[in-house]
Design an enzyme around this catalytic site. Structure first.
Site, PDB file in Angstrom:
ATOM      1  N   ARG A   1     -13.103  -4.253  -6.627  1.00  0.00           N
ATOM      2  CA  ARG A   1     -12.735  -4.967  -5.400  1.00  0.00           C
ATOM      3  C   ARG A   1     -13.982  -5.221  -4.559  1.00  0.00           C
ATOM      4  NH1 ARG A   1      -8.553  -2.385  -1.094  1.00  0.00           N
ATOM      5  NH2 ARG A   1     -10.293  -0.960  -0.841  1.00  0.00           N
TER       6      ARG A   1
ATOM      7  N   ASP B   1       2.180  -5.569   8.177  1.00  0.00           N
ATOM      8  CA  ASP B   1       1.013  -4.705   8.178  1.00  0.00           C
ATOM      9  C   ASP B   1      -0.208  -5.605   7.983  1.00  0.00           C
ATOM     10  OD1 ASP B   1      -1.103  -2.988   7.586  1.00  0.00           O
ATOM     11  OD2 ASP B   1       0.258  -1.462   6.807  1.00  0.00           O
TER      12      ASP B   1
ATOM     13  N   PHE C   1       0.857  -1.185   0.000  1.00  0.00           N
ATOM     14  CA  PHE C   1       0.000   0.000   0.000  1.00  0.00           C
ATOM     15  C   PHE C   1       0.900   1.245   0.000  1.00  0.00           C
ATOM     16  CE2 PHE C   1      -2.857   3.101   2.010  1.00  0.00           C
ATOM     17  CZ  PHE C   1      -4.024   2.871   1.308  1.00  0.00           C
TER      18      PHE C   1
ATOM     19  N   TYR D   1     -10.618   0.237  11.260  1.00  0.00           N
ATOM     20  CA  TYR D   1     -11.855   0.691  10.608  1.00  0.00           C
ATOM     21  C   TYR D   1     -12.204  -0.170   9.402  1.00  0.00           C
ATOM     22  CZ  TYR D   1      -8.172   3.066   8.008  1.00  0.00           C
ATOM     23  OH  TYR D   1      -7.022   3.336   7.319  1.00  0.00           O
ATOM     24  N   LYS D   2     -11.360  -1.174   9.092  1.00  0.00           N
ATOM     25  CA  LYS D   2     -11.683  -2.069   7.977  1.00  0.00           C
ATOM     26  C   LYS D   2     -12.495  -3.247   8.546  1.00  0.00           C
ATOM     27  CE  LYS D   2      -7.930  -0.225   5.209  1.00  0.00           C
ATOM     28  NZ  LYS D   2      -6.487  -0.222   4.963  1.00  0.00           N
TER      29      LYS D   2
HETATM   30  C1  LIG Z   1      -5.764   1.108   4.802  1.00  0.00           C
HETATM   31  C2  LIG Z   1      -4.300   1.053   4.829  1.00  0.00           C
HETATM   32  C3  LIG Z   1      -3.515   2.123   5.333  1.00  0.00           C
HETATM   33  C4  LIG Z   1      -4.155   3.412   5.778  1.00  0.00           C
HETATM   34  O1  LIG Z   1      -3.401   4.070   6.750  1.00  0.00           O
HETATM   35  P1  LIG Z   1      -4.087   5.212   7.636  1.00  0.00           P
HETATM   36  O2  LIG Z   1      -2.971   5.845   8.343  1.00  0.00           O
HETATM   37  O3  LIG Z   1      -5.063   4.500   8.554  1.00  0.00           O
HETATM   38  O4  LIG Z   1      -4.817   6.115   6.717  1.00  0.00           O
HETATM   39  C5  LIG Z   1      -2.149   1.963   5.395  1.00  0.00           C
HETATM   40  N1  LIG Z   1      -1.553   0.817   4.982  1.00  0.00           N
HETATM   41  C6  LIG Z   1      -2.271  -0.224   4.492  1.00  0.00           C
HETATM   42  C7  LIG Z   1      -1.574  -1.470   4.064  1.00  0.00           C
HETATM   43  C8  LIG Z   1      -3.655  -0.130   4.378  1.00  0.00           C
HETATM   44  O5  LIG Z   1      -4.363  -1.119   3.849  1.00  0.00           O
END
Ligand SMILES: *Cc1c(COP(=O)(O)O)cnc(C)c1O
Length: 398
Positions: free
Chosen positions: A357, A185, A114, A210-211
């Protein structure tokens, strides 16, 4: 007794007529959350005022709720703490990881990660100096790229585009044999399938709530530090609430005990209350049952879409072992197709350049929902209902 998912489904407030296949991006609202947040606002903040830090247990919330999250990711009690957002937690884990491997200055990650994780690694290495760098390789080349120059291997277990999963235990064995530290992660893993951090030798792990954990927009992130590293891990963001004794107001920083040192500043109490209530949904859920049903729903969706929509190309691995809890398809007109689908009540999302997705979570999605989603998608594809100008207009968030 197998998990009763009709009971968990009744714990969510989903709008009528919507099939929600985007809980991998923003989990839906559990019914108990609104009342719990209201109670925190009205009875705790409103009535107890500042006394609530002690009397309502606000100060302990990051570690108490952290222990609840720990149970969902196979982590030891006392090894997870909540706070900040995931990007911040990535920074903390990388900085602490680099510090544990003196003499090495390379972070290894993969090109499918990501972007925020890669940006954070670029920011951190840039700040540490020109000897430090982030190296990225293709996801399938990570294992071979781990050598004696690598300090930290930073891997997002589940690919946010395709849902492909890395082999956690296998990479840990290789990384440790080469003397590197692993940062996982778990953004699209926690709550999506059973994760076994302790068993699989993780050093650090981070993730958002939040996911799949349904804590609501901006909900706090978590960080895991393996017990063997806790007393040596150096917190780079040395805020007062990570201090050994915050209320001594000592001018010099001393790290707090265990994972508490990864706290930074004042915790987001209202969001923690939302998360705490959202975690009640998981009481009585067997993660092996969740996994089994998640794969059944995914297989049903893949079979149905492939039969009815030959133009959509599966981007998710067919092998169950390499799958998370989402299914993705590719199509050059993916954005417009997703907009058409959303306007028909089936909510998924689009990821550039061409990914449609769909997240599946048995907590509130069942076989009837999947059948409906397939039927609506099939009609949109067969009748080209997506081919309209209004479905090409892009919002700020896709
Ligand atoms: C959703 C997601 C994020 C988002 O990070 P925030 O700091 O919560 O906005 C970061 N890394 C990955 C791998 C994600 O899927």
């Amino acid at each position: 007794m197998p998990t009763d998912f009709t009971a968990t489904k009744a714990m969510f407030d989903l709008p009528e007529g919507v099939v929600y296949l985007d809980g991998n991006s923003l989990g839906p609202l559990p019914r108990a959350v609104a009342a719990r947040v209201a109670q925190t606002v009205i009875a705790e903040w409103g009535q107890m005022l500042i006394r609530a830090w002690n009397e309502a247990g606000w100060m302990e919330m990051p570690s108490r709720v952290g222990d609840r999250v720990a149970r969902l990711i196979g982590a030891e009690t006392g090894s997870v703490v909540m706070g900040d957002t995931l990007s911040i937690k990535v920074w903390q884990a990388l900085a602490a990881g680099l510090d544990l491997v003196p003499g090495r200055r390379v972070i290894l990650s993969d090109t499918g990660n990501f972007p925020s994780d890669l940006y954070i690694a670029q920011g951190l290495t840039g700040m540490l100096g020109p000897e430090y760098s982030l190296k990225t390789v293709a996801p399938e080349e990570v294992a071979d790229a781990i050598d004696e120059t690598i300090a930290v291997v930073m891997i997002t277990e589940t690919d946010y585009r395709t849902g492909r999963r890395h082999d956690m235990a296998g990479l840990a064995r290789i990384a440790h044999a080469k003397g590197a530290v692993l940062v996982w992660d778990l953004a699209h893993s926690a709550g999506a399938f059973p994760v076994e951090l302790a068993r699989d030798g993780a050093d650090f792990a981070v993730g958002c709530t939040y996911k799949y954990l349904n804590s609501g927009p901006g909900g706090p992130a978590f960080i895991y530090v393996a017990p063997r590293h806790q007393e040596r891990a150096r917190p780079a963001l040395s805020g007062w609430l990570g201090h050994e004794s915050p209320f001594a107001f000592d001018p010099d920083y001393r790290p707090g005990r265990g994972v508490e040192r990864m706290r930074v500043g004042t915790p987001p109490i209202l969001q923690l209350a939302a998360l705490d209530a959202a975690l009640d949904v998981w009481e009585g859920v067997d993660l092996q049952d969740l996994r089994r049903v998640s794969l059944e729903l995914q297989d049903q969706f893949i079979a149905g879409v492939e039969a009815a929509c030959p133009d959509l190309i599966l981007a998710t691995p067919r092998d169950h072992a390499m799958r998370s809890s989402q299914v993705s398809f590719r199509h050059a007109e993916g954005y417009a197709i997703m907009q058409a689908l959303i306007s028909a009540g089936v909510i998924g999302d689009f990821r550039a350049p061409d990914i449609l997705r769909f997240g599946f979570t048995p907590l509130y999605i069942d076989r009837d929902d999947v059948a409906r989603a397939i039927e609506i998608l099939a009609r949109i594809m067969q009748d080209r209902l997506w081919d309209r100008p209004e479905f090409r207009i892009r919002g700020r968030v896709t």
